[in-house]
Motif scaffolding. Sequence first.
Motif, mmCIF file in Angstrom:
data_model
loop_
_atom_site.group_PDB
_atom_site.id
_atom_site.type_symbol
_atom_site.label_atom_id
_atom_site.label_comp_id
_atom_site.label_asym_id
_atom_site.label_seq_id
_atom_site.Cartn_x
_atom_site.Cartn_y
_atom_site.Cartn_z
ATOM 1 N N LEU A 10 0.761 -1.384 -0.056
ATOM 2 C CA LEU A 10 -0.211 0.031 0.033
ATOM 3 C C LEU A 10 0.916 1.506 -0.169
ATOM 4 N N LEU A 11 2.480 0.913 0.783
ATOM 5 C CA LEU A 11 2.887 2.725 0.242
ATOM 6 C C LEU A 11 3.884 2.667 -0.812
ATOM 7 N N ILE A 12 4.020 1.546 -1.118
ATOM 8 C CA ILE A 12 4.451 2.089 -2.458
ATOM 9 C C ILE A 12 3.479 1.924 -3.790
ATOM 10 N N ILE A 13 2.259 1.710 -3.854
ATOM 11 C CA ILE A 13 0.772 1.483 -4.524
ATOM 12 C C ILE A 13 1.009 3.199 -3.858
ATOM 13 N N LEU A 14 0.888 4.129 -3.162
ATOM 14 C CA LEU A 14 0.595 5.440 -2.465
ATOM 15 C C LEU A 14 1.702 6.914 -3.074
ATOM 16 N N VAL A 15 3.438 5.687 -3.188
ATOM 17 C CA VAL A 15 3.728 6.654 -3.507
ATOM 18 C C VAL A 15 4.092 6.846 -5.141
ATOM 19 N N ILE A 16 3.269 5.735 -5.486
ATOM 20 C CA ILE A 16 3.151 5.717 -6.796
ATOM 21 C C ILE A 16 2.680 7.169 -7.101
ATOM 22 N N VAL A 17 1.516 6.896 -6.712
ATOM 23 C CA VAL A 17 0.504 7.296 -6.957
ATOM 24 C C VAL A 17 0.928 8.943 -6.654
ATOM 25 N N ILE A 18 1.620 9.154 -5.677
ATOM 26 C CA ILE A 18 1.865 11.265 -4.779
ATOM 27 C C ILE A 18 2.624 11.017 -6.699
ATOM 28 N N VAL A 19 3.832 10.093 -7.167
ATOM 29 C CA VAL A 19 4.300 11.118 -7.964
ATOM 30 C C VAL A 19 3.620 11.144 -8.718
ATOM 31 N N ILE A 20 2.666 10.081 -9.781
ATOM 32 C CA ILE A 20 2.030 10.653 -10.814
ATOM 33 C C ILE A 20 1.325 12.017 -11.019
ATOM 34 N N PHE A 21 1.021 11.678 -10.038
ATOM 35 C CA PHE A 21 -0.523 12.916 -10.080
ATOM 36 C C PHE A 21 0.094 14.049 -9.227
ATOM 37 N N GLY A 22 0.720 13.827 -8.314
ATOM 38 C CA GLY A 22 1.132 15.214 -7.013
ATOM 39 C C GLY A 22 0.362 15.033 -6.169
ATOM 40 N N ALA A 23 0.869 15.425 -4.946
ATOM 41 C CA ALA A 23 0.471 16.142 -3.928
ATOM 42 C C ALA A 23 -0.917 16.547 -3.998
ATOM 43 N N LYS A 24 -1.096 17.981 -4.780
ATOM 44 C CA LYS A 24 -2.113 18.608 -4.605
ATOM 45 C C LYS A 24 -3.038 18.122 -5.105
ATOM 46 N N LYS A 25 -3.143 16.913 -5.662
ATOM 47 C CA LYS A 25 -4.539 16.363 -6.511
ATOM 48 C C LYS A 25 -4.404 15.331 -5.791
ATOM 49 N N LEU A 26 -3.853 14.723 -4.926
ATOM 50 C CA LEU A 26 -4.882 13.753 -4.084
ATOM 51 C C LEU A 26 -6.492 14.001 -3.560
ATOM 52 N N PRO A 27 -6.218 14.732 -2.429
ATOM 53 C CA PRO A 27 -7.427 15.447 -2.437
ATOM 54 C C PRO A 27 -8.829 15.402 -3.709
ATOM 55 N N GLU A 28 -8.664 15.864 -4.226
ATOM 56 C CA GLU A 28 -9.571 15.665 -5.942
ATOM 57 C C GLU A 28 -9.698 14.738 -6.214
ATOM 58 N N ILE A 29 -9.107 13.775 -6.302
ATOM 59 C CA ILE A 29 -9.049 12.347 -6.841
ATOM 60 C C ILE A 29 -9.959 11.161 -5.462
ATOM 61 N N GLY A 30 -9.588 11.687 -4.087
ATOM 62 C CA GLY A 30 -9.953 11.022 -2.965
ATOM 63 C C GLY A 30 -11.225 11.164 -3.122
ATOM 64 N N GLY A 31 -11.939 12.311 -3.562
ATOM 65 C CA GLY A 31 -12.918 13.095 -3.458
ATOM 66 C C GLY A 31 -13.764 12.054 -4.400
ATOM 67 N N GLY A 32 -13.245 12.655 -5.930
ATOM 68 C CA GLY A 32 -13.617 11.916 -7.338
ATOM 69 C C GLY A 32 -14.317 10.427 -6.894
ATOM 70 N N ILE A 33 -13.015 9.278 -6.354
ATOM 71 C CA ILE A 33 -13.300 8.197 -6.744
ATOM 72 C C ILE A 33 -14.113 7.694 -5.253
ATOM 73 N N GLY A 34 -14.543 8.907 -3.921
ATOM 74 C CA GLY A 34 -15.852 8.217 -2.835
ATOM 75 C C GLY A 34 -17.011 9.005 -2.975
#
Length: 64
Positions: A10-34
């Motif tokens: 899970l940590l490796i997947i999280l790091v890959i997602v942060i590298v691809i999308f950037g930390a600023k996009k994570l809340p937006e992506i999480g909200g969209g998935i939710g």
Amino acid sequence: MIGGLGVWELLIILVIVIVIFGAKKLPEIGGGIGQAISNFKKASREPEEIDLAPKNEERKEDGT
């Protein structure tokens, strides 16, 4: 372990997602998935409805 994934996976997947999308996009992506998950749950609980009536826009275009 969640669904066959351990903490390290899970940590490796999280790091890959942060590298691809950037930390600023994570809340937006999480909200969209939710929101997508909640819409899916809502749609699966509601009975299927078949709308046989023409839409208002179609009626206006036909002139009726």
